[in-house]
Design an enzyme around this catalytic site. Structure first.
Site, short mmCIF file in Angstrom:
data_model
loop_
_atom_site.label_atom_id
_atom_site.label_comp_id
_atom_site.label_asym_id
_atom_site.label_seq_id
_atom_site.Cartn_x
_atom_site.Cartn_y
_atom_site.Cartn_z
N THR A 8 0.81 -1.22 0.00
CA THR A 8 0.00 0.00 0.00
C THR A 8 0.85 1.28 0.00
OG1 THR A 8 -0.13 -0.10 2.40
CG2 THR A 8 -1.96 -1.09 1.17
N CYS A 9 2.15 1.14 0.01
CA CYS A 9 3.07 2.29 0.07
C CYS A 9 3.34 2.81 -1.35
CB CYS A 9 4.37 1.86 0.74
SG CYS A 9 5.67 3.10 0.70
#
Length: 105
Positions: A8-9
């Site tokens: 999710t980064c």
């Protein structure tokens, strides 16, 4: 080449897009091998812990006082990302210096 990060980064996604040959390791679900953490702490003693993260801000003062090794074992998402291992060499983050070193800049 292994890229340790979070799926999710955004920064990890950018790095992975530039390094399609990299094997992605999600630190939240798979963790980081202790040997890699030890080497990263030795190489990046003051920058491996991401003290600007929401995980860090949610920690109590007592937890923040723990040694980095213990914190990273309990909360792998505290690691600055991405951590990239290429043929035994470690790179931390995805700035211009790392991109140039990996030939993607």
């Amino acid at each position: 080449m292994k890229l340790y990060g979070l799926k999710t980064c955004d920064t990890c996604r950018k790095a992975l897009k530039s390094l399609p040959e990299a094997e992605f390791v999600d630190v939240r679900s798979e963790g980081v091998p202790a040997a890699i953490i030890e080497r990263a702490l030795a190489q990046f003693p003051d920058s491996l812990l991401n003290t600007r993260s929401t995980t860090w801000r949610a920690l109590s003062e007592a937890d923040r006082a723990k040694e980095p090794r213990a914190l990273l074992a309990e909360h792998p998402t505290l690691m600055k990302r991405p951590l990239i291992e290429v043929e035994g060499t470690l790179y931390l983050g995805w700035d211009k210096t790392v991109q140039a070193a990996l030939g993607t800049a």
